[in-house]
Design an enzyme around this catalytic site. Structure first.
Site, PDB file in Angstrom:
ATOM      1  N   HIS A 121       0.870  -1.189   0.000  1.00  0.00           N
ATOM      2  CA  HIS A 121       0.000   0.000   0.000  1.00  0.00           C
ATOM      3  C   HIS A 121       0.907   1.239   0.000  1.00  0.00           C
ATOM      4  CE1 HIS A 121      -2.865   2.940   1.730  1.00  0.00           C
ATOM      5  NE2 HIS A 121      -3.831   2.089   1.443  1.00  0.00           N
ATOM      6  N   ASP A 198       2.914  -4.533   8.137  1.00  0.00           N
ATOM      7  CA  ASP A 198       1.710  -3.722   7.996  1.00  0.00           C
ATOM      8  C   ASP A 198       0.522  -4.672   8.155  1.00  0.00           C
ATOM      9  OD1 ASP A 198      -0.508  -2.432   7.092  1.00  0.00           O
ATOM     10  OD2 ASP A 198       0.366  -1.724   5.217  1.00  0.00           O
ATOM     11  N   GLN A 201      -4.704  -5.332   7.084  1.00  0.00           N
ATOM     12  CA  GLN A 201      -5.686  -6.288   6.565  1.00  0.00           C
ATOM     13  C   GLN A 201      -5.613  -7.630   7.280  1.00  0.00           C
ATOM     14  OE1 GLN A 201      -7.973  -5.295   4.621  1.00  0.00           O
ATOM     15  NE2 GLN A 201      -7.112  -3.366   3.901  1.00  0.00           N
ATOM     16  N   LYS A 224     -10.514  -0.504  10.328  1.00  0.00           N
ATOM     17  CA  LYS A 224     -10.645  -1.733   9.535  1.00  0.00           C
ATOM     18  C   LYS A 224     -10.988  -2.925  10.430  1.00  0.00           C
ATOM     19  CE  LYS A 224      -7.242   0.004   6.248  1.00  0.00           C
ATOM     20  NZ  LYS A 224      -7.934   0.285   5.003  1.00  0.00           N
ATOM     21  N   CYS A 361      -4.628   2.323  -3.811  1.00  0.00           N
ATOM     22  CA  CYS A 361      -3.403   2.856  -3.195  1.00  0.00           C
ATOM     23  C   CYS A 361      -2.254   1.869  -3.336  1.00  0.00           C
ATOM     24  CB  CYS A 361      -3.611   3.202  -1.722  1.00  0.00           C
ATOM     25  SG  CYS A 361      -4.802   4.501  -1.463  1.00  0.00           S
TER      26      CYS A 361
HETATM   27  C1  LIG Z   1      -2.471  -2.786   3.730  1.00  0.00           C
HETATM   28  C2  LIG Z   1      -2.789  -1.378   4.143  1.00  0.00           C
HETATM   29  N1  LIG Z   1      -1.828  -0.617   4.668  1.00  0.00           N
HETATM   30  C3  LIG Z   1      -2.039   0.641   5.078  1.00  0.00           C
HETATM   31  C4  LIG Z   1      -3.288   1.215   4.947  1.00  0.00           C
HETATM   32  C5  LIG Z   1      -3.493   2.617   5.422  1.00  0.00           C
HETATM   33  O1  LIG Z   1      -4.413   2.632   6.488  1.00  0.00           O
HETATM   34  P1  LIG Z   1      -4.975   4.012   7.059  1.00  0.00           P
HETATM   35  O2  LIG Z   1      -5.441   4.795   5.871  1.00  0.00           O
HETATM   36  O3  LIG Z   1      -6.094   3.594   7.968  1.00  0.00           O
HETATM   37  O4  LIG Z   1      -3.855   4.669   7.784  1.00  0.00           O
HETATM   38  C6  LIG Z   1      -4.327   0.476   4.368  1.00  0.00           C
HETATM   39  C7  LIG Z   1      -5.635   1.086   4.136  1.00  0.00           C
HETATM   40  O5  LIG Z   1      -6.280   0.818   3.137  1.00  0.00           O
HETATM   41  C8  LIG Z   1      -4.070  -0.862   3.979  1.00  0.00           C
HETATM   42  O6  LIG Z   1      -5.040  -1.622   3.445  1.00  0.00           O
END
Ligand SMILES: Cc1ncc(COP(=O)(O)O)c(C=O)c1O
Length: 403
Positions: A121, A198, A201, A224, A361
């Site tokens: 991401h 990270d 998910q 999430k 993203c």
């Molecule tokens: C794998 C992953 N990393 C990071 C993020 C970023 O999360 P946030 O926008 O809640 O900070 C997301 C959000 O879609 C994500 O799916």
């Protein structure tokens, strides 16, 4: 059809007031809907219990502080850390920026390297680029296997002692690919690199134990995980957090302030400058209670079965191309031949099916897949075979409309 028949719903849809009958919410990977216990906890936090934390000497503030710190212990238990290793942040994005700034910004030297993967991401790419540009550090990306997993054999072959940090998605937000995180940690540690996972998910979809994974940092976002927006978690090994300088300065994060010299609170307080998202933390606590009542093993089995059912059903439609591995955790990306994913999503919306379309993203991943965008269906605890059937019927309508 055997998989479809075997997939039992978790029967929690009634807990989610924002999902009306007949609406098929298949966008949980971007943000999960909120169950009644989380909404109630937020309501109670503002309507009955509210006071600022940490500084008040009156009872209400002391009680709110206890609730705030109880949530920290709850998060620690949930992911297998200790409470002094839990930093409350706005979300995964802020958590990664914090580590990039305070750990990488201090530890990395010109010529060092950072190792990411092709499916990250943007939140797990751009913060590293910002710090890399400043210091003169290079970034490498691990390629993917044919079915869309981070290729750990390739990682083992390409990592060198110059790599000081590895940062990887525990579960891909586009493909649902599950990382063998323990093996990735072992490979990172074999050259002395630290590893950040990270977990955005992963945490809503499977049990996570940061000690068993042997990672160094782990991040996730509350929204999430069926919790509020604006609250997230950075877990870091205490020896690492303890050696890191503050990310932001302000109230609460200090030990003593004077114009001659300011000293800082120990971790995690050092990283929580300013008035925190108090009720967000309370809501996150309720969200963790909620998912643990259902059971993360059950949630994982439920979502995996829905993925299998979806892949089976969509593969019956000739024009559909499926991305990602068969054992994806709760997420299915696909394309309909000759139809832009935005058109797919718009037409599905007319059938009350909410999916996401775009680059999610993850533009470097789109490049690796050779597509500008994908359509993505993602599941949550409230998802069922009725959602899968509505999705398939909607895609069949798309194919009729586009001939
Ligand atoms: C794998 C992953 N990393 C990071 C993020 C970023 O999360 P946030 O926008 O809640 O900070 C997301 C959000 O879609 C994500 O799916």
């Amino acid at each position: 059809m055997s998989v479809l028949a075997d997939t039992k719903p978790l029967d929690v849809l009634a807990d989610f007031p924002a999902i009306p009958a007949g609406w098929h919410y298949l966008d949980s990977a971007v943000s999960a809907q909120k169950p009644r216990p989380v909404i109630d906890a937020i309501e109670q936090g503002y309507a009955q219990d509210y006071a600022a934390v940490h500084r008040g000497v009156y009872q209400r503030s002391a009680d709110m502080t206890l609730a705030y710190e109880a949530a920290r212990r709850r998060v620690a238990d949930f992911i297998g850390g200790s409470e002094r290793e839990i930093v409350f942040v706005r979300g995964a994005t802020e958590a990664i920026n914090l580590v990039a700034h305070s750990w990488a910004g201090e530890q990395l030297k010109p010529g060092d390297r950072i190792l990411l993967s092709q499916l990250e991401h943007h939140s797990n790419i751009v913060p590293w680029q910002l710090v890399a540009e400043k210091i003169g550090v290079e970034i490498d990306a691990i390629p993917l296997t044919d079915d869309g997993k981070i290729d750990l054999d390739a990682m083992a072959a390409m990592i060198t002692p110059a790599h000081k940090l590895v940062a990887l998605a525990h579960v891909s937000n586009v493909l649902g690919s599950v990382l063998d995180a323990k093996r990735a940690a072992d490979i990172a540690h074999s050259v002395g690199a630290k590893i950040l996972l990270d977990g955005c998910q992963a945490v809503p979809r499977m049990p996570v134990d940061v000690r068993a994974l042997d990672c160094d940092f782990y991040v996730f976002s509350g929204h999430k995980l069926y919790g509020p927006t604006g609250i997230g978690v950075l877990w870091g090994r205490y020896d690492l957090l303890d050696a890191m300088p503050p990310y932001q300065g302000g109230g609460s994060m200090i030990d003593r302030v004077s114009f001659a010299k300011t000293t800082y609170a120990p971790a995690p307080g050092r990283f929580e400058a300013g008035t925190p998202h108090i009720v967000g933390v309370v809501g996150l606590h309720a969200a963790i209670d909620y998912v643990e009542r259902i059971g993360l093993e059950r949630i994982h089995a439920h979502e995996t079965a829905l993925v299998t059912a979806t892949r089976e059903r969509l593969s019956q439609i000739n024009s559909v191309r499926l991305f990602g591995p068969a054992d994806s955790a709760g997420i299915v990306s696909f394309a309909v031949e000759g139809v832009h994913p935005h058109d797919v999503a718009t037409i599905l919306d007319e059938s009350q099916v909410a999916i996401r379309a775009g680059h999610h993203c993850a533009q470097p991943l789109m490049e690796a897949l050779g597509v500008p965008a994908t359509a993505r269906a993602s599941f949550g605890v409230y998802s069922s075979l009725a959602d899968v059937e509505a999705l398939a019927a909607g895609i069949e309508r798309v194919t009729r409309i586009f001939g």
